[in-house]
Write a protein that holds these residues in place. Structure first.
Motif, PDB file in Angstrom:
ATOM      1  N   GLU A  23       0.807  -1.223   0.000  1.00  0.00           N
ATOM      2  CA  GLU A  23       0.000   0.000   0.000  1.00  0.00           C
ATOM      3  C   GLU A  23       0.844   1.279   0.000  1.00  0.00           C
ATOM      4  O   GLU A  23       0.422   2.302  -0.511  1.00  0.00           O
ATOM      5  N   TRP A  24       2.030   1.229   0.560  1.00  0.00           N
ATOM      6  CA  TRP A  24       2.863   2.423   0.689  1.00  0.00           C
ATOM      7  C   TRP A  24       3.431   2.900  -0.642  1.00  0.00           C
ATOM      8  O   TRP A  24       3.771   4.057  -0.789  1.00  0.00           O
ATOM      9  N   THR A  25       3.515   2.011  -1.620  1.00  0.00           N
ATOM     10  CA  THR A  25       4.054   2.397  -2.925  1.00  0.00           C
ATOM     11  C   THR A  25       3.023   2.292  -4.041  1.00  0.00           C
ATOM     12  O   THR A  25       3.333   2.550  -5.197  1.00  0.00           O
ATOM     13  N   ARG A  27      -0.200   3.155  -6.440  1.00  0.00           N
ATOM     14  CA  ARG A  27      -0.748   4.390  -7.021  1.00  0.00           C
ATOM     15  C   ARG A  27      -2.242   4.540  -6.725  1.00  0.00           C
ATOM     16  O   ARG A  27      -2.837   5.568  -7.008  1.00  0.00           O
ATOM     17  N   LYS A  29      -5.579   5.321  -4.860  1.00  0.00           N
ATOM     18  CA  LYS A  29      -5.967   6.257  -3.794  1.00  0.00           C
ATOM     19  C   LYS A  29      -6.415   5.505  -2.542  1.00  0.00           C
ATOM     20  O   LYS A  29      -6.127   5.927  -1.428  1.00  0.00           O
ATOM     21  N   LYS A  32      -3.321   4.207  -0.758  1.00  0.00           N
ATOM     22  CA  LYS A  32      -2.627   5.308  -0.093  1.00  0.00           C
ATOM     23  C   LYS A  32      -3.362   5.725   1.177  1.00  0.00           C
ATOM     24  O   LYS A  32      -2.735   5.990   2.196  1.00  0.00           O
ATOM     25  N   VAL A  61       4.104   6.677   0.292  1.00  0.00           N
ATOM     26  CA  VAL A  61       3.659   7.237   1.573  1.00  0.00           C
ATOM     27  C   VAL A  61       4.828   7.138   2.544  1.00  0.00           C
ATOM     28  O   VAL A  61       5.378   6.055   2.763  1.00  0.00           O
ATOM     29  N   ALA A  66       1.331  11.163   1.684  1.00  0.00           N
ATOM     30  CA  ALA A  66       1.498  10.675   0.305  1.00  0.00           C
ATOM     31  C   ALA A  66       2.335  11.705  -0.435  1.00  0.00           C
ATOM     32  O   ALA A  66       1.995  12.885  -0.475  1.00  0.00           O
TER      33      ALA A  66
END
Length: 67
Positions: A23-25, A27, A29, A32, A61, A66
């Motif tokens: 989830e941290w990388t 794209r 929404k 994020k 993130v 973000a």
């Protein structure tokens, strides 16, 4: 470099919410938003944010933001 060392010091013996998560990388929404929410209680959040600011990190993130 100092900010990176401080950030790494928070990971010793601790499980951070971003470890092994995409989830941290992502794209997406929604991903994020999940990452930002999970950063909320992370003990490394402040150091992570400082590192990202210092290093100019983008596209992920970092420290609940973000970029």
């Amino acid at each position: 470099m100092q900010a990176w060392l401080v950030l790494q010091g928070h990971f010793v013996g601790q499980q951070t919410p971003c470890r092994d998560r995409s989830e941290w990388t992502s794209r997406s929404k929604a991903d994020k938003a999940t990452a930002i929410r999970l950063c909320g209680d992370c003990p490394a959040k402040a150091a992570c944010h400082e590192y990202a600011e210092t290093a100019g990190e983008r596209g992920a993130v970092w420290g609940g933001v973000a970029r």
